[in-house]
Design a protein around this motif. Structure first.
Motif, short mmCIF file in Angstrom:
data_model
loop_
_atom_site.label_atom_id
_atom_site.label_comp_id
_atom_site.label_asym_id
_atom_site.label_seq_id
_atom_site.Cartn_x
_atom_site.Cartn_y
_atom_site.Cartn_z
N CYS A 172 0.84 -1.20 0.00
CA CYS A 172 0.00 0.00 0.00
C CYS A 172 0.87 1.25 0.00
CB CYS A 172 -0.94 -0.02 1.20
SG CYS A 172 -2.09 1.37 1.26
N LEU A 187 0.90 4.16 -2.83
CA LEU A 187 0.65 5.56 -2.48
C LEU A 187 1.82 6.45 -2.90
CD1 LEU A 187 -0.95 5.07 1.04
CD2 LEU A 187 -2.12 5.95 -1.00
N VAL A 191 2.09 10.47 -3.05
CA VAL A 191 1.98 10.76 -1.62
C VAL A 191 3.40 10.92 -1.08
CG1 VAL A 191 1.20 9.93 0.63
CG2 VAL A 191 -0.21 9.54 -1.41
N VAL A 196 -3.85 12.18 3.06
CA VAL A 196 -4.65 11.19 2.35
C VAL A 196 -5.97 11.07 3.10
CG1 VAL A 196 -4.81 8.78 1.61
CG2 VAL A 196 -2.59 9.95 1.59
N ILE A 202 0.45 5.18 5.14
CA ILE A 202 0.57 6.64 5.00
C ILE A 202 1.63 7.17 5.95
CG2 ILE A 202 -0.66 8.82 5.39
CD1 ILE A 202 -3.23 7.21 4.48
N ALA A 231 -4.60 12.10 -2.19
CA ALA A 231 -5.12 10.77 -2.51
C ALA A 231 -6.21 10.42 -1.50
CB ALA A 231 -4.00 9.72 -2.47
N ILE A 288 -8.25 6.81 0.38
CA ILE A 288 -8.47 5.38 0.56
C ILE A 288 -9.91 5.24 1.00
CG2 ILE A 288 -7.88 3.31 1.88
CD1 ILE A 288 -5.05 4.40 2.17
#
Length: 130
Positions: A55, A59, A64, A70, A87, A117, A119
């Motif tokens: 993940c 990202l 990111v 996020v 993150i 971004a 999620i």
């Protein structure tokens, strides 16, 4: 604080370091249990670390970077928390919102920070973001 807790926590460990340590020491042990469509699904520490790192890589690939935000939109779910951990590994920060947040409430987030971004738990939340 127990002796075991003192030994495991040096006070300077990051959550990423703790995840890596747990994956290394307890890789095949169960880290999470979550019901999915009525069936309990188990995830080992090694699997969880792999998911979080994947993940984080995704990202990072979409831009990111440290200091960016996020949006997290969905119910309390293990995968959303894994996303928040990913993150943090990037030095960015999560902006969780209630899944029932209105469009006005979400717009408020956009005015507060640079969200790069999102999620989302499901298609309903994706539609709301779009």
């Amino acid at each position: 604080m127990t002796d075991l807790t003192k030994k495991q926590s040096s006070g300077s460990d990051t959550i990423g370091a703790i995840l890596a340590r747990n994956a290394s020491k307890h890789g095949s042990e169960i880290a999470l249990r979550e019901k999915e469509r009525g069936i309990w699904k188990e995830t080992t520490w090694a699997e969880y670390a792999e998911e979080v790192l994947a993940c984080a890589a995704g990202l990072e690939k979409i831009g990111v970077t440290p200091g960016k935000a996020v949006l997290i939109l969905g119910d309390n779910r293990a995968r959303l928390y894994g996303g928040m951990l990913a993150i943090s590994l990037l030095g960015a920060y999560a902006m969780p919102a209630y899944p029932g947040a209105t469009l006005e409430e979400l717009r408020h987030f956009l005015g507060e920070v640079e969200i790069v971004a999102a999620i989302a738990e499901d298609q309903e939340q994706v539609d709301k973001i779009l």
